[in-house]
Design a protein around this motif. Structure first.
Motif, PDB file in Angstrom:
ATOM      1  N   SER A  53       6.060  -2.394   8.227  1.00  0.00           N
ATOM      2  CA  SER A  53       6.241  -3.885   7.569  1.00  0.00           C
ATOM      3  C   SER A  53       6.493  -3.518   9.098  1.00  0.00           C
ATOM      4  O   SER A  53       6.340  -5.334   9.308  1.00  0.00           O
ATOM      5  CB  SER A  53       6.875  -4.002   6.517  1.00  0.00           C
ATOM      6  N   VAL A  54       7.339  -2.929   9.677  1.00  0.00           N
ATOM      7  CA  VAL A  54       7.290  -3.314  11.592  1.00  0.00           C
ATOM      8  C   VAL A  54       6.308  -3.536  11.983  1.00  0.00           C
ATOM      9  O   VAL A  54       5.967  -4.768  13.031  1.00  0.00           O
ATOM     10  CB  VAL A  54       8.639  -2.820  11.961  1.00  0.00           C
ATOM     11  N   GLY A 100      10.337   6.827   0.885  1.00  0.00           N
ATOM     12  CA  GLY A 100       9.412   5.909   1.237  1.00  0.00           C
ATOM     13  C   GLY A 100       9.836   4.749   1.580  1.00  0.00           C
ATOM     14  O   GLY A 100       9.232   3.838   1.498  1.00  0.00           O
ATOM     15  N   LEU A 101      11.355   4.450   0.523  1.00  0.00           N
ATOM     16  CA  LEU A 101      11.646   3.137   1.369  1.00  0.00           C
ATOM     17  C   LEU A 101      11.600   2.615   3.243  1.00  0.00           C
ATOM     18  O   LEU A 101      10.885   2.024   3.826  1.00  0.00           O
ATOM     19  CB  LEU A 101      12.964   2.765   1.177  1.00  0.00           C
ATOM     20  N   HIS A 123       3.217   6.029  -2.970  1.00  0.00           N
ATOM     21  CA  HIS A 123       5.008   6.398  -2.991  1.00  0.00           C
ATOM     22  C   HIS A 123       4.094   6.439  -4.504  1.00  0.00           C
ATOM     23  O   HIS A 123       5.207   8.027  -5.131  1.00  0.00           O
ATOM     24  CB  HIS A 123       5.924   5.951  -3.228  1.00  0.00           C
ATOM     25  N   VAL A 124       3.869   5.769  -5.199  1.00  0.00           N
ATOM     26  CA  VAL A 124       4.366   6.217  -7.021  1.00  0.00           C
ATOM     27  C   VAL A 124       3.136   6.776  -7.592  1.00  0.00           C
ATOM     28  O   VAL A 124       3.337   7.694  -8.562  1.00  0.00           O
ATOM     29  CB  VAL A 124       3.512   4.674  -7.733  1.00  0.00           C
ATOM     30  N   ALA A 125       2.364   6.302  -6.381  1.00  0.00           N
ATOM     31  CA  ALA A 125       1.202   7.614  -7.491  1.00  0.00           C
ATOM     32  C   ALA A 125       1.216   8.865  -6.428  1.00  0.00           C
ATOM     33  O   ALA A 125       0.533  10.243  -7.745  1.00  0.00           O
ATOM     34  CB  ALA A 125      -0.602   7.122  -6.492  1.00  0.00           C
ATOM     35  N   TRP A 126       1.950   9.557  -5.476  1.00  0.00           N
ATOM     36  CA  TRP A 126       2.419  10.037  -5.749  1.00  0.00           C
ATOM     37  C   TRP A 126       3.806  10.796  -6.314  1.00  0.00           C
ATOM     38  O   TRP A 126       3.579  11.965  -6.360  1.00  0.00           O
ATOM     39  CB  TRP A 126       3.446  10.834  -4.260  1.00  0.00           C
ATOM     40  N   GLY A 175       0.789  -1.415  -0.102  1.00  0.00           N
ATOM     41  CA  GLY A 175      -0.143  -0.049  -0.394  1.00  0.00           C
ATOM     42  C   GLY A 175       1.180   1.102   0.044  1.00  0.00           C
ATOM     43  O   GLY A 175       0.664   1.917  -0.638  1.00  0.00           O
ATOM     44  N   ILE A 176       1.784   1.067   0.529  1.00  0.00           N
ATOM     45  CA  ILE A 176       2.862   2.120   0.911  1.00  0.00           C
ATOM     46  C   ILE A 176       3.661   1.875  -0.640  1.00  0.00           C
ATOM     47  O   ILE A 176       3.841   3.834  -1.431  1.00  0.00           O
ATOM     48  CB  ILE A 176       3.851   1.926   2.095  1.00  0.00           C
ATOM     49  N   ALA A 177       4.124   1.591  -1.291  1.00  0.00           N
ATOM     50  CA  ALA A 177       4.661   1.325  -2.191  1.00  0.00           C
ATOM     51  C   ALA A 177       3.518   2.174  -3.427  1.00  0.00           C
ATOM     52  O   ALA A 177       4.311   3.444  -3.986  1.00  0.00           O
ATOM     53  CB  ALA A 177       5.095   0.083  -2.877  1.00  0.00           C
TER      54      ALA A 177
END
Lengths: 363, 565
Positions: free
Chosen positions: A219-220, A211-212, A183-186, A178-180
């Protein structure tokens, strides 16, 4: 750069060889025997046992055979304590839990430490600064054999919110994905809004890092939310690292913020956020990076205390217990593994350093 | 509840003894272990209990640490022994209350009149967990394999068998010299070189448990993996996550499957005693086998706390090969200068029993020996007789112990008492475990801390090691009279006379000679949920798992059931 890395990698086997030789000599010199028990067995039975593990041969022959087996078959030999298992098997079993826990702790520590340190430096002498630095001093000076049991007492025994011990990880990749996607959308919407003119690889790279970091933290958090057994050990392990990182980050940032190029950036009329994120951060993080190499190795090779308190089936206590029970093969195997990790992470730190600090050149 | 269990045990025990005695009459020396309990009624061990049918039968307990092996012939430790009890079954098994040998894989046995030939009749319906029949040849092969296996460190468990010792020590290659013969597919004849009163107990011991030949030959060192292992005990291995947990389910092929009520055992490997105790308090496990020294006082306040006598003795060895402890008077003086009651009450505090003999009490029919007790005046006189009045001129000696807070506390107390009562200064010397063992073996000590846990409930387990040259003597002490008493005791077939000889041997050790100084007899402490039934206190802390069940749900069993297992 490539040649530098290659040269360092070529040196690695030699470093490991020296390490193994020294360890072998030391463990052979240590008094005691892997098969000694409080009840004594007859000489004949002892002799059979020693022959079974090759201990009847001269030390130099044992060493040669050991090296030969490791190099040709990648076989680190049988464990002398755990009679049903090989060293490869024990390491394979222990390294997963240790690394998982270590990764959680490092990411937590980095996320908390960087944020607290940066804010502390930017808002120097604010209430937040004083509070976070006091907390950091506390976190650094209280050892984990104290924090661990205290956390257990509060969260597991009194509040009964978390389990006392165990290792039961469960993970989902969805939140990180979801974060990825976000990020791409941003990045894509910014391209559409600003147009190709404003494109720069440097900016993309900086955003990617952000983003990473976010994905890693997510994830954590996902992992911890799904596996309650991991929360207390991860926090216990992360606490001293987070404290150290926060202090290093704050000191690094304070030094950088006072420098001319940051004043120039401010003079250009850039916003405070841009000054901090794009200009100061890169220089301020250097002390943290040099600290991270040994710190990550320390965490990944396992913590005896945390693994014992929380009954984590990791490699850290295998190492200490192997040394105590004179399990020669297991000690050597884990030394090789830990040595390799140390060499690789130090190399990684040097490489990252080169990217971050333009004054450093590798020839 | 404890009292009820005890009364129940008594009734059962007397009934059992009566049947055994009736069966045995005229066949063999009186008072010997029940040699022919044919028709032993296992249903008497099926303890009634309400509520178990409606409860998920998952027993979660802590086995202290990661087992070094699951191979019964290779095991040496208590942790491993617990697991062997569940996975394998010897010719005999343990009565859950008395621990006396009762039929296991053999449904009955005959003993020759001179007590040296045992004929075991194996159950025709006994099977391995893969369905293979369990035969006498399986036992013969397993025993030969154990004696040949370099990793088997308990080979001496076989030494009562004729030729077994020579087979190992003299590297005899020919198996036919060993007194184990397969006389029919389900009959095993074992010949001993002298009568051995505890041989049936050995037959329930893990070293003599059978292993599945084809599995070992096929998988080698990997045979104990859950995907490979074939067992013949009440439980089968389902999951083995090293350092984390072992899970077992009932072995569907076990001949007495009907008596097993547990549907699963989750066996944790938590080695930190504080963590273990916290797990119990938080409801994570339903049985812990020990309690951290710092938590004992807290635990004693809890209803689930139990303490039971344990078959073990805590003592100190003297190095009798060099002055000053080559003089028995000095050893006796050191002994009588110690008030063992004070050590039990102020240092240990868990109900340990002060010891004046070496044989741990609780062995059926063997009287506890009362040697000379605390007497500082006598001790000073003895020391003066030995040439050290008021401790003057006494050489520098130290007491060696393996690094541990509780040993240190005991040693400090001893040093204090020797100082006050004898005027002698003794220093402390601690070493890490393996170094301590090495120093002991080399006799590089003056006084050494030691402990001995009995392997079987017989005084010989505590007395045999003091014979000349025995590996575990480790004091340099030697006495022809003592060796003779022990030798005569092994040849004696009348149990009463044998015990008399052994009692005489203990008296010889603990009246004037004292190659060691007994301090206390162990106890075993733990916590057990009242819902767990079929569990009985005993001196070896063995609780055959096939008889256990839960009379009601516990937090741990509900959690294990909830995680879909």
């Amino acid at each position: 750069m490539g040649r530098y890395v290659l040269r360092r990698l070529l040196w690695t086997p030699l470093v490991l060889l020296v390490l193994v030789t020294l360890t072998f000599a030391l463990i052979k010199a240590a008094p005691g025997n892997p098969f000694a028990m409080d009840r004594v067995v007859s000489e004949e039975i002892r002799a059979q046992l020693e022959a079974r593990y090759g201990l009847d041969k001269p030390a130099i022959v044992q060493f040669g055979q050991y090296l030969g087996r490791v190099v040709t078959d990648f076989d680190f030999g049988p464990s002398m304590k755990f009679k049903d298992r090989t060293v490869n098997d024990i390491i394979a079993n222990g390294i997963g839990p240790t690394m998982l826990l270590g990764a959680c702790a490092v990411i937590l520590a980095v996320a908390i430490g960087l944020t607290a340190g940066t804010i502390g430096a930017v808002r120097q002498n604010s209430v937040f600064d004083h509070a976070s630095m006091s907390a950091a001093t506390f976190g650094m000076s209280v050892p984990n054999f104290v924090t661990g049991p205290v956390l257990v007492l509060v969260f597991a025994l009194s509040w009964k919110a978390l389990p006392v011990s165990g290792f039961d990880p469960s993970f989902s990749l969805l939140p990180a994905l979801g974060i990825a996607a976000l990020h791409v959308a941003w990045r894509v919407t910014e391209r559409i809004r600003v147009g190709p003119a404003g494109f720069s690889w440097g900016r993309e790279f900086a955003c990617l890092w952000l983003g990473l970091l976010l994905a890693a933290v997510t994830s954590v958090v996902t992992l911890l939310a799904r596996s309650p057994t991991l929360i207390l050990p991860a926090v216990t392990l992360a606490l001293p690292f987070a404290s150290r990182i926060a202090r290093l980050m704050r000191a690094g940032m304070l030094e950088v913020i006072g420098q001319d190029y940051v004043r120039t950036a401010r003079a250009k009329g850039l916003s405070e956020t841009t000054v901090v994120v794009r200009h100061a951060l890169k220089g301020g993080i250097l002390p943290v990076v040099s600290y991270l190499g040994p710190a990550i190795t320390g965490v990944l090779t396992g913590s005896l205390v945390v693994e014992k308190i929380f009954a984590i089936p990791g490699i850290g206590r295998e190492f200490v217990e192997a040394a105590l029970s004179r399990d020669y093969m297991l000690v050597l195997g884990i030394v090789v593994l830990d040595g390799l990790l140390l060499v690789l992470f130090n190399l990684a730190v040097d490489v990252v350093y080169g990217f971050l600090d333009p004054r450093i050149r590798y020839e | 509840m404890r009292f009820r269990a005890f009364a129940y045990a008594l009734t059962l025990l007397s009934a059992f003894a009566a049947t055994a005695a009736a069966e045995d009459e005229g066949k063999k020396p009186e008072g010997a272990p029940p040699a022919d309990p044919a028709g032993f009624d296992f249903s008497t061990l099926f303890e009634p209990g309400d509520g178990w049918r409606s409860t998920r039968q998952i027993f979660v307990w802590n086995n202290e640490t990661e087992p070094e092996t699951l191979d019964p012939a290779v095991m040496t430790g208590v942790t491993e022994h617990q697991l062997a009890l569940a996975l394998f079954e010897g010719l005999a098994s343990h009565h859950p209350e008395t621990l006396e040998p009762i039929p296991g894989a053999a449904w009955k046995w005959d003993v020759s009149a001179d007590g040296t030939v045992y004929t075991f009749h194996l159950r025709k319906d006994a099977r391995w967990s893969n369905g293979d029949p369990l035969t006498a040849e399986d036992f013969r092969w397993s025993w030969e394999r154990a004696l040949r296996e370099p990793n088997c460190q308990y080979k001496e468990m076989f030494f009562p068998i004729r030729g077994a010792e020579a087979f190992v020590e003299a590297n005899e290659k020919d198996w036919s010299t060993v007194g184990v013969a397969v006389t029919s597919p389900h009959t095993l004849t074992v010949t001993l070189h002298t009568p051995c009163a505890y041989f049936l107990e050995l037959c329930a011991f893990e070293t003599l448990m059978p292993v599945h030949r084809r599995t070992l030959e096929q998988f080698g060192q990997l045979w104990t993996r859950p995907e490979n292992i074939v067992v013949n005990g009440p439980f089968a291995l389902d999951v083995w996550k090293p350092r984390d947990r072992i899970e077992m389910v009932p072995n569907a092929k076990w001949w007495n499957r009907g008596i097993v009520r547990l549907e699963r055992m989750v066996i944790r490997a938590i080695d930190d005693q504080s963590t273990s105790y916290n797990e119990y308090l938080s409801g994570g496990v339903d049985w812990i086998r020990s309690i951290a020294a710092g938590k004992v006082t807290d635990a004693q306040q809890q209803a689930d706390y139990y303490v039971q006598p344990y078959l073990g003795t805590y003592f100190f060895r003297f190095n009798t090969t060099e002055p000053p402890f080559d003089d028995p008077k000095v050893r006796k003086a050191f002994n009588q200068a110690i008030d063992k009651r004070v050590i039990c009450e102020t240092v240990l505090k868990a109900g340990q029993v002060p010891a004046t003999g070496i044989v741990s009490p609780g062995i059926h029919g063997f009287p506890e020996f009362k040697g000379p007790g605390y007497d500082p005046v006598k001790a000073r006189a003895l020391l003066a007789e030995a040439g050290f009045p008021e401790g003057k001129g006494f050489p520098k000696v130290d007491v060696l112990y393996n690094t541990s807070e509780s040993h240190k506390q005991v040693c400090e107390k001893l040093v204090e008492m020797w100082k006050t009562n004898l005027g002698v200064t003794v220093t402390l010397r601690n070493c890490e475990w393996k170094v301590y063992l090495e120093e002991t073996r080399k006799l590089s000590y003056s006084i050494q801390r030691a402990g001995w846990i009995g392997d079987y409930a017989d005084p010989a387990t505590f007395l045999d090691m003091w014979c000349t040259g025995r590996g575990n003597n480790n004091t340099g002490w030697s006495s022809a009279a003592y060796d003779d008493l022990l030798a005569r005791s092994t040849k004696e077939t009348d149990p009463a006379k044998r015990y008399a000889l052994l009692a005489e041997a203990e008296k010889l050790l603990c009246t004037d000679e004292f190659p060691f100084m007994p301090i206390y007899f162990y106890v075993n402490q733990g916590m057990l949920r009242p819902e767990v039934r079929g569990w009985h206190e005993n001196i070896r802390d063995l609780h055959p798992f096939q008889y256990l069940f839960l009379a009601g749900p516990t937090k741990a069993s509900a959690a294990a059931a909830g995680s879909g297992k």
